[in-house]
Design a protein around this motif. Structure first.
Motif, mmCIF file in Angstrom:
data_model
loop_
_atom_site.group_PDB
_atom_site.id
_atom_site.type_symbol
_atom_site.label_atom_id
_atom_site.label_comp_id
_atom_site.label_asym_id
_atom_site.label_seq_id
_atom_site.Cartn_x
_atom_site.Cartn_y
_atom_site.Cartn_z
ATOM 1 N N THR A 166 -7.315 -0.042 -3.721
ATOM 2 C CA THR A 166 -7.171 1.181 -2.928
ATOM 3 C C THR A 166 -6.203 2.152 -3.601
ATOM 4 O O THR A 166 -6.471 3.356 -3.685
ATOM 5 N N VAL A 167 -5.090 1.623 -4.092
ATOM 6 C CA VAL A 167 -4.097 2.506 -4.731
ATOM 7 C C VAL A 167 -4.705 3.158 -5.979
ATOM 8 O O VAL A 167 -4.541 4.361 -6.211
ATOM 9 N N VAL A 176 2.178 6.796 -6.808
ATOM 10 C CA VAL A 176 1.169 7.783 -7.254
ATOM 11 C C VAL A 176 1.690 9.200 -7.005
ATOM 12 O O VAL A 176 1.617 10.074 -7.876
ATOM 13 N N LEU A 189 0.836 -1.205 0.000
ATOM 14 C CA LEU A 189 0.000 0.000 0.000
ATOM 15 C C LEU A 189 0.872 1.257 0.000
ATOM 16 O O LEU A 189 0.672 2.169 -0.815
ATOM 17 N N ASP A 219 -5.247 7.214 -6.607
ATOM 18 C CA ASP A 219 -4.825 7.920 -7.811
ATOM 19 C C ASP A 219 -6.006 8.710 -8.392
ATOM 20 O O ASP A 219 -5.898 9.917 -8.663
ATOM 21 N N GLY A 270 2.585 1.696 -3.300
ATOM 22 C CA GLY A 270 1.636 2.152 -4.320
ATOM 23 C C GLY A 270 1.354 3.642 -4.170
ATOM 24 O O GLY A 270 1.319 4.381 -5.165
ATOM 25 N N ILE A 271 1.165 4.085 -2.949
ATOM 26 C CA ILE A 271 0.867 5.510 -2.726
ATOM 27 C C ILE A 271 2.085 6.354 -3.129
ATOM 28 O O ILE A 271 1.941 7.391 -3.793
ATOM 29 N N ASP A 282 -4.559 -3.092 -4.113
ATOM 30 C CA ASP A 282 -4.427 -2.545 -5.468
ATOM 31 C C ASP A 282 -5.638 -1.689 -5.836
ATOM 32 O O ASP A 282 -5.495 -0.635 -6.453
#
Ligand SMILES: Cc1ncc(COP(=O)(O)O)c(C=O)c1O
Length: 434
Positions: free
Chosen positions: A416-417, A339, A332, A421, A335-336, A414
């Motif tokens: 959530t990411v 972004v 997580l 975005d 991923g953030i 995924d």
């Protein structure tokens, strides 16, 4: 014209004070309609329309295993069979205390209570009785529950900006000093000339209530040294951190041993149980041996104690859970970060196992409450609602953090990411790069 039935949040306003039992739930910090939950299942929360949300609130911490882990909810009749509450000491509460102490040896003696609030409040009373002093030093942005002294400059979603009108007596404020977290100089300034009256310093050793904040090197050791020198006690509030950061809690990680500790949240697996404890000589201040009173009809409630045993059983059977949550947390956070990189956003993402956090404030992660207060509240409010539209449930306040549980999956992360975005794309002002 068809009359629409009143929604629960509207009905709530007509019967619950402020429409809620705990102000953060009203959504005052983000505006808009408060979230009303009808059920939870694994990593998901469901609203009144039956819509499913990936849940990162996780009841503000207790749900380490998500909602309804079968090991906790299966066969609850068996727990209830022998009675729900006794009002007597019982063997399972003794066994629970022994199990807790095996993991937190600094809790040489303890007492069970019902909430984290009671646990910290009781620890402070014992510390004052033991030291026969009054002054308690706490930190802005740490949250210890909703008893009087704890609310001064509290973090989380405590809303008592106007202390003079909040029902906290002036007499209480006289005996409390509020220092800056991670700032020993502010501690020294407040204690100058008052060391002889210092009963205790109470602190979240790792903080989850002004965003996620870790102690800088030497900070906790500095508190340990200052309390020793002053003849005062060091109290760790591990209501969030115990079991979140392993069976031995934050105290095993930070390498500083407190005199007293308060625990709660995860330990009940969703049922209300908490505890406070510490050095044997300190806890001897409690009645009947000593002159300080704490008690409670539901203190050591057998059903809640049974749930706490289940929580410990589950963690002992599944040592891999922590690594799993860490992997999800990393996915997580990673991923953030990507972004943010792509959108050239200057926000720091912090992740520590199952806690993931970022604030709408450029620069380094929060180190204290001033940093937390400097975050852009409007940006968070817009982002919160954009995420909710995309069926991701975040805490409705930027002082809180995202909790990942053992129930979350890679595909939840995924999803959530992708929602982050899209939500940032939808809410960033045109002046900001996209
Ligand atoms: C660190 C900490 N201490 C104490 C409390 C109070 O616990 P409770 O809400 O169970 O009274 C909380 C609650 O959020 C907390 O985060």
């Amino acid at each position: 014209m068809q009359i629409q039935p009143m929604r629960s949040y509207e009905r709530a306003r007509g019967v619950l004070a402020g429409g809620c039992d705990s102000p953060v739930r009203s959504g005052w910090a983000v505006g808009g309609e408060p979230f009303v939950q009808t059920r939870g299942d694994g990593a998901y929360a469901f609203d009144e329309d039956g819509e499913r949300y990936v849940d990162y609130v996780m009841a503000y911490g207790p749900l380490l295993f998500g909602h309804n882990h079968p090991a906790l909810t299966r066969g609850l009749d068996a727990l209830a069979r022998d009675g729900l509450v006794y009002g007597s000491t019982h063997p399972e509460e003794v066994r629970l205390a022994e199990r807790v102490r095996a993991y937190l040896p600094s809790m040489e003696r303890m007492r069970f209570v019902t909430t984290g609030t009671e646990a910290v409040m009781s620890a402070i009373r014992v510390a004052r009785a033991y030291t026969r002093r009054n002054l308690v030093l706490k930190f802005a942005g740490n949250y210890h529950g909703h008893f009087d002294l704890a609310l001064l400059d509290a973090g989380a979603s405590a809303h008592t900006a106007d202390a003079a009108r909040s029902g906290i007596p002036a007499g209480v404020t006289r005996d409390v000093a509020v220092a800056r977290y991670n700032d020993l100089a502010s501690v020294d300034n407040l204690l100058r000339g008052r060391e002889d009256d210092l009963a205790a310093i109470v602190v979240e050793p790792i903080v989850g209530n002004m965003g996620y904040v870790t102690p800088v090197e030497g900070f906790l050791e500095g508190l340990r040294e200052r309390t020793r020198r002053a003849g005062a006690l060091l109290i760790f509030d591990e209501v969030i951190t115990w079991l979140r950061f392993g069976l031995r809690g934050a105290q095993a990680r930070v390498g500083t041993v407190p005199d007293m500790t308060a625990i709660g949240k995860i330990m009940g697996g969703g049922f209300p149980i908490a505890a406070f404890g510490g050095r044997e000589d300190v806890m001897a201040a409690l009645a009947p041996a000593g002159s300080t009173f704490t008690g409670g009809t539901h203190a050591g409630n057998p059903f809640a104690v049974g749930m706490a045993h289940r929580v410990l059983d589950l963690l002992e059977e599944h040592p891999e859970y922590y690594a799993r949550m860490d992997a999800l947390g990393k996915r997580l956070a990673g991923g953030i970060r990507s972004v943010f990189e792509r959108r050239a956003l200057p926000y720091a993402v912090v992740q520590h196992e199952s806690i993931v956090d970022f604030k709408f404030r450029p620069g380094a992660p929060n180190r204290n409450y001033d940093d937390a207060l400097a975050a852009d509240k409007e940006a968070y409010a817009a982002y919160y609602h954009a995420m909710r539209e995309r069926k991701i449930l975040l805490p409705p306040s930027q002082n809180e953090v995202m909790f990942v549980s053992t129930a979350h999956t890679q595909s939840d992360i995924d999803e959530t990411v992708a929602a982050i975005d899209a939500s940032l794309a939808a809410t960033l002002s045109p002046a900001q790069p996209a």
